[in-house]
Design an enzyme around this catalytic site. Structure first.
Site, PDB file in Angstrom:
ATOM      1  CB  THR A  40      -0.952   0.059   1.209  1.00  0.00           C
ATOM      2  OG1 THR A  40      -1.760  -1.097   1.192  1.00  0.00           O
ATOM      3  CG2 THR A  40      -1.876   1.250   1.115  1.00  0.00           C
ATOM      4  CG  ASP A  56      -1.615   0.952  -3.660  1.00  0.00           C
ATOM      5  OD1 ASP A  56      -1.232  -0.188  -3.964  1.00  0.00           O
ATOM      6  OD2 ASP A  56      -1.869   1.285  -2.484  1.00  0.00           O
ATOM      7  NE  ARG A  58       1.034  -4.619  -7.175  1.00  0.00           N
ATOM      8  CZ  ARG A  58       2.217  -4.498  -7.787  1.00  0.00           C
ATOM      9  NH1 ARG A  58       3.320  -4.516  -7.061  1.00  0.00           N
ATOM     10  NH2 ARG A  58       2.299  -4.375  -9.084  1.00  0.00           N
ATOM     11  CE  LYS A  72      -4.431  -1.318  -1.499  1.00  0.00           C
ATOM     12  NZ  LYS A  72      -2.979  -1.278  -1.541  1.00  0.00           N
ATOM     13  N   GLY A  86      -2.145  -2.060   5.853  1.00  0.00           N
ATOM     14  CA  GLY A  86      -1.889  -3.090   6.853  1.00  0.00           C
ATOM     15  C   GLY A  86      -2.619  -4.357   6.459  1.00  0.00           C
ATOM     16  CB  SER A 168       5.079  -0.738   1.980  1.00  0.00           C
ATOM     17  OG  SER A 168       4.193  -0.863   0.890  1.00  0.00           O
ATOM     18  CG  ASP A 205       6.135  -0.007  -1.829  1.00  0.00           C
ATOM     19  OD1 ASP A 205       4.966  -0.035  -1.410  1.00  0.00           O
ATOM     20  OD2 ASP A 205       7.037  -0.756  -1.400  1.00  0.00           O
ATOM     21  CB  SER A 208       2.098   0.527  -3.773  1.00  0.00           C
ATOM     22  OG  SER A 208       2.425   0.691  -2.426  1.00  0.00           O
TER      23      SER A 208
END
Lengths: 273, 247
Positions: A40, A56, A58, A72, A86, A168, A205, A208
């Site tokens: 995320t 995002d 994913r 999300k 999380g 992240s 990242d 994500s």
């Protein structure tokens, strides 16, 4: 006060019984199953007329992408939305639960919900679970006292900020915000900045990826822009599809008919209604 | 329910097979202000008298969300969900407690099934709560009868729930002080193909029948729900319009 011998179950609190069992199993060599995490990048910022939230899409299970296009940004109240990072189940459950509590509260008070109410309910819950509910949230909304943006950490601490990132990909997104954020952004500037920050998370990242979701909340109005940007479209190998010329060889054919081998014998009386 | 010293129920059978406490509860309902409900072909209307005990009572309040509550301190008609409303006859404080419990039950259902609770289910759960208070230790039955009006997939519905916990579906019903007159009036006036606006007029006329004093938008409350499935309490201005039409 005397109790009349009835066994009263313990009230409230988390029962840590199974934690002992889990520790014992890990000692014996059992690997705990990995959680479905939302790697995320989630962000929020306050602009001239309200709040913009971005995320995002994913969802990862270890190194595998479990959901390429998950949602999300969660609904809390008509004027409050919450992004969650999380463990996916934790963010879903906790936002759902608080959204429900907020609705009852609205009926009870006859007023629109305030962001700070959602904040207090969330942090109370997360703190009482001592960080075991792995939900890191970006909560934003506009209420009678104005626009608000908060971050909530899994252990229950909160911050109130003009712009915030979690997950992240938060460092990648924060670098964009720190460079380009200024007060009094217009709606379009704000959306552009949020999209840029999320894209920065998506491309830099591993946790994500996929698309950008955006939610714009202003006084009395909200816009949920699902899949606002899709910078990772799927490209298919062949538009004609696949053709398999070499067919599978049939070596042997054996057909076994399945017949019922049940005998019905009437014994005893029919059951009374 | 009930503390340790009161683990026995206060509602017990009399030799004639009646639960006297429930009879008394019904008497409390019968001496409450009149309320009534009418199910039309395309909606439901519920209405009640709202006589404040004295002119010294301060009516205004500072509630801001007009969708959920009127601007008056005392509102008798309440929302249970966006598409279910309720009115009562009897003891106001008991009504408050029941409304709170029912809202919570509706919300729990919504959480679990991710859809609005059907009217019959909510009525059944509320009735169950009322019945529990007739069979638990240290509590008394609720001194209210409820009229629940809702519109869901099955169309418009009107239910009455009594202190005993029994519930009935009604085409039109009344309760409280003027119940017999009101019911007779409704029996005469009710038609199957009534529309919502006609039903509101009939409701006002029924209230007028047994009304002591001058009927006005300040001493009655009307709630309605139509095919839009949104329950709304009418504003005093809207009630004035309907009253003018009835004259």
């Amino acid at each position: 006060m005397s109790q009349s011998g009835v066994d009263v179950p313990p009230k409230g609190g988390f029962s840590f019984d199974l934690c002992k069992r889990n520790d014992m199993l890990i000692q014996k060599g059992l690997k705990a199953p990995s959680f479905l995490k939302t790697g995320t990048t989630i962000v929020g910022l306050i602009f001239k007329d309200g709040v913009i939230l971005g995320a995002d899409t994913r969802a990862t299970e270890g190194p595998i992408v479990a959901d390429k296009n998950c949602e999300k940004i969660h609904y809390m109240a008509p004027n409050i939305y919450c992004c969650g990072a999380g463990t996916a189940a934790d963010t879903e459950a906790v936002t759902d639960m608080v959204s429900s509590q907020l609705r009852l509260h609205r009926y009870q008070t006859g007023r629109d919900s305030r962001v700070i109410t959602a904040l207090t309910l969330l942090k109370k819950h997360l703190f009482s679970y001592q960080g075991h509910v792995s939900a890191a949230l970006v909560l934003g909304g506009v209420d009678i006292t104005g626009p608000h943006l908060h971050t909530i950490y899994p252990h229950g601490s909160t911050d109130t900020l003009p712009f915030a990132t979690m997950g992240s990909g938060s460092l990648a997104a924060m670098s964009v915000f720190e460079a380009k954020y200024k007060e009094g952004l217009t709606r379009d500037e704000g959306i552009k900045l949020v999209a840029e920050a999320i894209c920065s998370g998506i491309f830099n990242d591993l946790g994500s990826g996929s698309n950008v979701d955006i939610c714009v909340i202003t006084k009395g109005h909200k816009e949920y822009l699902r899949n606002y940007m899709e910078p990772n479209p799927r490209t298919y190998v062949s538009s004609k599809g696949y053709s398999f010329t070499k067919k599978t060889e049939v070596l042997r054919t054996k057909i076994t008919p399945l017949m019922e081998r049940v005998e019905i014998t009437e014994v005893g009386e029919a059951m009374e209604e | 329910m009930g503390d340790s010293q009161y683990s026995f129920s206060l509602t017990t059978f009399s030799p004639s097979g009646k639960l006297v406490q429930i009879e008394h509860a019904l008497t409390a309902v019968g001496s409450g202000q009149t309320s009534l409900g009418i199910k039309a072909s395309n909606g439901v209307v519920i209405a009640t008298e709202k006589k404040l005990p004295s002119i010294l009572v301060d009516e205004e309040s500072t509630v801001t969300n007009v969708n959920l509550m009127s601007l008056l301190q005392v509102q008798k008609i309440q929302h249970l969900t966006p598409n279910i409303g309720v009115v009562y006859s009897g003891m106001g404080p008991d009504f408050r407690v029941l409304v709170r419990k029912s809202r919570k039950q509706a919300e729990q259902y919504n959480r679990l099934y991710k859809e609005p609770i059907p009217v019959t289910q909510l009525v059944r759960e509320t009735a169950t709560v009322m019945q529990e208070f007739t069979q638990s230790g240290g509590v008394r039955p609720f001194g209210v009868s409820l009229l629940v009006a809702g519109y869901d997939d099955k169309g418009p519905q009107l239910y009455q729930v009594d202190p005993s916990g029994s519930y009935f579906s009604w085409k039109a019903s009344a309760m409280g002080k003027n119940v017999s007159n009101a019911k007779t009036f409704l029996e005469k006036r009710y038609t199957e193909d009534m529309e919502l606006d006609d039903a509101i007029h009939t409701a006002i006329l029924t209230l007028k029948e047994g009304f002591e004093g001058e009927i006005s938008s300040k001493n009655i409350e009307i709630g309605k729900i139509g095919a839009d499935k949104v329950f709304r309490v009418l504003t005093p201005a809207e009630i004035d319009d309907y009253l003018a039409e009835v004259e």
